[in-house]
Every structure is written in C-alpha cells, then in structure tokens.
Scaffold this motif. Sequence first.
Motif, PDB file in Angstrom:
ATOM      1  N   LYS A  91       0.827  -1.209   0.000  1.00 12.14           N
ATOM      2  CA  LYS A  91       0.000   0.000   0.000  1.00 12.14           C
ATOM      3  C   LYS A  91       0.861   1.258   0.000  1.00 12.14           C
ATOM      4  N   VAL A  92       1.925   1.262   0.806  1.00 10.95           N
ATOM      5  CA  VAL A  92       2.742   2.465   0.965  1.00 10.95           C
ATOM      6  C   VAL A  92       3.848   2.554  -0.078  1.00 10.95           C
ATOM      7  N   PHE A  93       4.567   1.456  -0.303  1.00 15.15           N
ATOM      8  CA  PHE A  93       5.785   1.513  -1.114  1.00 15.15           C
ATOM      9  C   PHE A  93       5.639   0.918  -2.511  1.00 15.15           C
ATOM     10  N   GLY A  94       4.492   0.313  -2.792  1.00 13.57           N
ATOM     11  CA  GLY A  94       4.251  -0.202  -4.132  1.00 13.57           C
ATOM     12  C   GLY A  94       4.668  -1.652  -4.306  1.00 13.57           C
ATOM     13  N   LEU A  95       4.470  -2.144  -5.513  1.00 19.74           N
ATOM     14  CA  LEU A  95       4.714  -3.560  -5.802  1.00 19.74           C
ATOM     15  C   LEU A  95       6.190  -3.937  -5.730  1.00 19.74           C
ATOM     16  N   ASN A  96       7.077  -2.968  -5.928  1.00 18.49           N
ATOM     17  CA  ASN A  96       8.514  -3.287  -5.925  1.00 18.49           C
ATOM     18  C   ASN A  96       9.150  -3.050  -4.556  1.00 18.49           C
ATOM     19  N   THR A 319       0.345   5.868  12.426  1.00 15.09           N
ATOM     20  CA  THR A 319       0.593   4.934  11.323  1.00 15.09           C
ATOM     21  C   THR A 319      -0.604   4.879  10.380  1.00 15.09           C
ATOM     22  N   ASN A 320      -1.795   4.798  10.941  1.00 21.91           N
ATOM     23  CA  ASN A 320      -3.008   4.728  10.116  1.00 21.91           C
ATOM     24  C   ASN A 320      -3.179   5.980   9.262  1.00 21.91           C
ATOM     25  N   ASN A 325      -2.961   8.606   3.915  1.00 22.71           N
ATOM     26  CA  ASN A 325      -2.635   9.829   3.171  1.00 22.71           C
ATOM     27  C   ASN A 325      -1.391   9.710   2.296  1.00 22.71           C
ATOM     28  N   ILE A 326      -0.851   8.506   2.166  1.00 20.40           N
ATOM     29  CA  ILE A 326       0.406   8.367   1.430  1.00 20.40           C
ATOM     30  C   ILE A 326       0.263   8.777  -0.033  1.00 20.40           C
ATOM     31  N   ASP A 327      -0.867   8.494  -0.650  1.00 18.72           N
ATOM     32  CA  ASP A 327      -1.037   8.874  -2.055  1.00 18.72           C
ATOM     33  C   ASP A 327      -1.004  10.389  -2.224  1.00 18.72           C
ATOM     34  N   LYS A 328      -1.621  11.109  -1.297  1.00 14.71           N
ATOM     35  CA  LYS A 328      -1.597  12.575  -1.359  1.00 14.71           C
ATOM     36  C   LYS A 328      -0.173  13.103  -1.188  1.00 14.71           C
ATOM     37  N   MET A 329       0.581  12.492  -0.289  1.00 15.41           N
ATOM     38  CA  MET A 329       1.969  12.919  -0.090  1.00 15.41           C
ATOM     39  C   MET A 329       2.788  12.692  -1.352  1.00 15.41           C
TER      40      MET A 329
END
Length: 456
Positions: A91-96, A319-320, A325-329
């Motif tokens: 979710k945060v860092f992507g598939l890689n 953390t939640n 909000n990671i996508d907005k960041m």
Amino acid sequence: MLSWKQLLNPIRRKSLHGSKESMGTGVGRTELERDYDRILFATPTRRLADKTQVFPMEEHDSIRTRLTHSHEVSNLARSIGVLLAFENAEKVFGLNHDELKVTRNVPAILAAAGLAHDLGNPPFGHQGEIAIQQWFAERKWENEIDIDFREFDGNAQTFRLLTQLQVLNDQFGLNLALGTLAALIKYPSVYGSENKGGFKKYGIFRSEQAIIKEVWEHTGLSEGIRHPLAYVMEACDDIAYSIIDAEDTVKKGYASFYDLMDFLESHDGNDEIIKSVIEKSREKNAEFKKDELSSRELNDISMQMFRVKAIAEMVKSATNVFVDNIDKMMNGEIESGFELIKFSECAQLCSAVKRFDFRYGFQHKEVLKLELQGNNYIKKMMSMLWKAISCEDIENSPFERFVFGEISENYRRIYLKSDKSHYAKCQLLCDAVSGMTESHLIKKHNEFKALENGSA
C-alpha cells in the motif's frame, strides 16, 4: 509524483563529487542502516546527554535529557517504520517494495532521523534558541542582521552540523545518504525564501543552500515539499514530548498521576481515546494500590502504565493516518499544515497532555528560574565570543585570541576557509554556542569572565 526509489536514495554526497569511501566497513549493512550507526557514534550525539529536554541543569538521573529524548523518538520512529514496512508495504511503497528493501531501509532511515533530529539544538532547550535570537535582536549594528540569525532554529543547525561541521576528513560532514538527509528536514525551505510550503519556519540556512539543492535534486523533492518520512519523525517527536514530558513532570514532583487523570477528564473527558487511556491507567493504578507501595512508587508505576497505553494508541493512530494519506503525499496534494497526530484520532489526547505539561511542568517557577539563568549564560557567552570573532587585531589582543582558540577546531577551520564576511562571523558564533553542552558553557563562561575582568 514522488518516487520511493529516489526518496530512499542510498548515494552519499561524496560519491556525487567523484570520491569513494575506501574503508570497506559496510559489509552486511545497507547504506541507510550505516547512517544510523554513524549518527550514534558521532560526538554531537553524546553531547546531547548534557543538554536540556524540559528541565534545565537537571541533577536527577531519572529525568530525561535531550539524548534520552532523541533515543526515544528514534525508537518510536523505527516502530512506525516496522509497521509500514512489514504490514503496509504494498500500500505504501508499491509492488517493488522487496527491491527497495523496505523492511531494512525504512526502519533504519526513520531511526536515524529520530536520533539526529535535535543534534543542532543549543544548550538549555528551546529557550536556548530564543536566547540566540534575542541576542541578535539586541545588537545595534550598521549591517542588517540576517534572518538566519534573527530566526535561528535548531533544525537548520542540525542540517548544517551533519553536512559541514561534524568533519570526518573532508568537507562532507558525516557524509550521510541523500535519502537520510532529506528525511531529516522538518522545514523544507531556505532562509529568506518566499516558498515555505505552508510550514511555519525556515529549515535550511543560506550557507547550506547548494547542499540542500543537491539533496532535493537526487531525491525528487523540491523547496516546500517534505519527504513523507519527515511526517513520521515529526509525529514521534510530538508523542515523546507530550506523553514522556508528562511522566518527567510527575517524576519531578511538580504534579501527580491523579493530577494528570483529573486534568484529562476535566478538559477532554468525552474523547473516546482519552476515555480509554484514563480507564486503562486507573485500572492499573487500582491494582497497584493493593501492593505495599509508597506514594512515590505508586505515582511512578502508574505513570509508566499511562505512558505505555498512550504511546501505543498514538503510534497506531499516526501509522493509520500515514497509510491513509500516502497517495496525497506522493502526488503533492497534501494540504498545508498537515500533521499525522493533528489529523489522527489521538489529536485531543496529544493536545490535552501538552497543556498539562505546560501548566505543571514548563511554567513551574523553578523551571522558569533555571531557564532565565540559562538565557543569561548564553547571551553573556555570545558577547564574549563575539569580541573574539569580530576582533580586527587578534594577535595583539590576548583575551580575544585566547577565547577564539577555545572554539572548536572544526568550526574555526570552516570559518577560516570562508570569506570571513559578517554573515560568516555570525554563523561561527552560532556554531560555537550550539555545540556547547550546558556544563561546558557554564564552566567556560565563568573562566572567560574571570579572565576578562582580570580576576583569574
């Protein structure tokens, strides 16, 4: 859009300038893990043991110093890093995320940022920053005083310390990885810039402008844009200096566990998180009352349970909010003034405990008295140092020559290689004062004063 590959950039500034490290001591560690170790073993880190967190010149060994505070912030940041890397990696860092080695690099970079975040703070806590600002504001110089000094801040001094002042054997400071340096920057703007990005302060002195541009270029960031992990470091600092400072306030005897519970109930007793923390804390307190404990022991152990419960809630909430909000960041869409704790369900708990700290701890008459003494020591020391730094004929001025020679060799070397302008002189003054521990500053203040008055 930001990229985690760039944000976790392991390249060091020295490598960008064609120089390679030759010691070969990094086997078994990633570059970001090595950064934590470099900071841990650095001299400025040890100096934090003799710098104020809340209570100046504290003789009680159980009360936190700036060093114990920094270790606790580092621990909290690493904990959130573990939650992000192990439980929210895709979710945060992507598939890689495996390729990025997030399970090793993210906890490491956050632990490093937490440990280093206060390295540039002067003696006597945030009152030390105020004393430096006031000293410059009181000068009646012909030259205009640069905003770097009128609004001196320990965060900017930290970046300067890590990239220039703490010399290994060259001009690259501790030569930390670009990703680590970027994650450390709480206020991503250069003094005097028109682009603060909505943040309340500047975070980079103009003397480090070329360095920060290099960091931003290689991490995909720019002025006014924070590294996402800087939000985590900020949240952990908030958690530590709200919850843990309350524990120290009680340890000092300025308030009791029951004062804190009553304060929280009377201020925000309907907040669900506060109600839960109070309930669990009082339950534990009732259990402990059955044992044969002194009132001091009961206070201490009850506050420990409050700390455990409150921190657990705040770490989970921060953390939640980060994950949500990671996508907005990453897309540059995060709103101005965004903070993890402020936008979490623990916002009221953090705010209420900070009010408790202020009322019972920061405003206690003994604390105010010691802060005033610290303020006076810093200003008088700055005046004596300035006489030496600004002296035009230092070879024929014994007092000024002696005082100048007492400034750290690292700091003097950087100054002597500069243009020796008024700005450079002011910066050497700030470097010298910020690098002092409290006991060293008081000792040198008394020594210099005696020599200046001819009584030594």
